[in-house]
Design an enzyme around this catalytic site. Structure first.
Site, PDB file in Angstrom:
ATOM      1  N   LYS A 200       0.426  -0.993   0.101  1.00  0.00           N
ATOM      2  CA  LYS A 200       0.214   0.368   0.313  1.00  0.00           C
ATOM      3  C   LYS A 200       0.762   1.363  -0.259  1.00  0.00           C
ATOM      4  CE  LYS A 200      -2.562   3.404   1.889  1.00  0.00           C
ATOM      5  NZ  LYS A 200      -2.049   4.376   3.286  1.00  0.00           N
ATOM      6  N   ASP A 219      -6.500  -0.021   0.217  1.00  0.00           N
ATOM      7  CA  ASP A 219      -5.955  -0.279   2.077  1.00  0.00           C
ATOM      8  C   ASP A 219      -7.458  -0.813   2.288  1.00  0.00           C
ATOM      9  OD1 ASP A 219      -8.667   1.837   1.108  1.00  0.00           O
ATOM     10  OD2 ASP A 219      -6.786   3.532   2.704  1.00  0.00           O
TER      11      ASP A 219
END
Length: 260
Positions: A200, A219
């Protein structure tokens, strides 16, 4: 470009709304106060024209993405005007390292302390530009520090990650500028050599710092949105502008419009 949607969509942490529809921020050693009405002036300024990415045809990209999925069409419609900022990759890397398990006000505070910025408000007059008193510290500066020296930042476990990033960027282990052009998987793997950097944070750095528009940060918000509104769809299906699709979906989901 929609200034509010662009600056408050979670891709940057050095911009604030200091009065209704008046935004102040720092980039590239410059501080700026502006409103939506100042966009023509931005387009005439070479630095800010590039930073706000005016030369990318976002309307065409938005139309292309809208054709890929009915829900993406609605997300794109309700998120018109979002641009992907051309931020400094080192600053973006640090910012998203600090963003882990954190909220935007705390991230902004840590970044401000890292830059030794005061919290004095900038003038509210629109389109006032000045030199930043405390630009973002370079990797070579941070690489020589210790966790104890970073304690005043109050960034907790992230201090170790920040120092490791500084050391690896400073010594060339992670050559940020080269990551603009290497294959995306290779660029992601290079960033993930840094302690604490997972997919991420790597993808946020690629998208927001290196303008790799094919990167699609995932996320908790995005996992939930994809599962609910794009079941079975992989981010790669959104093509070369997947990162822009991500911003549309994130904005759509975060503002609650998708729920209706």
């Amino acid at each position: 470009m929609n200034l509010r949607r662009t600056l408050l969509c979670g891709q940057c942490f050095r911009w604030r709304e200091i009065a209704p529809d008046v935004f102040a921020g720092t980039a590239g050693g410059r501080r700026l106060v502006l409103t939506q009405q100042d966009l023509p002036k931005l387009e005439q300024n070479p630095f800010w024209r590039r930073y706000f990415d005016f030369d990318t045809d976002y309307e065409t990209l938005r139309g292309q993405l809208a054709e890929l999925h009915p829900n993406l069409r609605e997300a794109a419609r309700q998120s018109a005007g979002i641009h992907i900022l051309r931020q400094d990759p080192w600053e973006a890397l640090c910012s998203f390292i600090l963003s882990q398990n954190n909220n935007i006000p705390r991230i902004q505070g840590i970044v401000s302390r890292l830059c030794q910025e005061t919290e004095e408000p900038l003038p509210h007059a629109a389109f006032q530009e000045s030199a930043a008193a405390h630009p973002f510290p370079r990797p070579e500066t941070l690489a020589g520090l210790t966790e104890a020296q970073l304690a005043p930042l109050r960034c907790g476990f992230r201090a170790r990650y920040l120092l490791d990033a500084a050391q690896k960027v400073a010594d060339g282990t992670v050559p940020l500028e080269q990551l603009r052009t290497v294959p995306l998987a290779e660029a992601r793997a290079a960033l993930m050599q840094i302690v604490g950097v997972g997919p991420k944070v790597a993808d946020c750095t690629l998208l927001y710092g290196l303008h790799r528009m094919e990167a699609f940060p995932v996320d908790v918000w995005m996992k939930r949105a994809m599962a609910q509104w794009f079941p079975g769809v992989e981010p790669a299906a959104f093509g070369a502008a997947a990162g822009l699709a991500q911003q549309y979906i994130f904005n759509w989901a975060r503002n609650g419009v998708a729920a209706g």
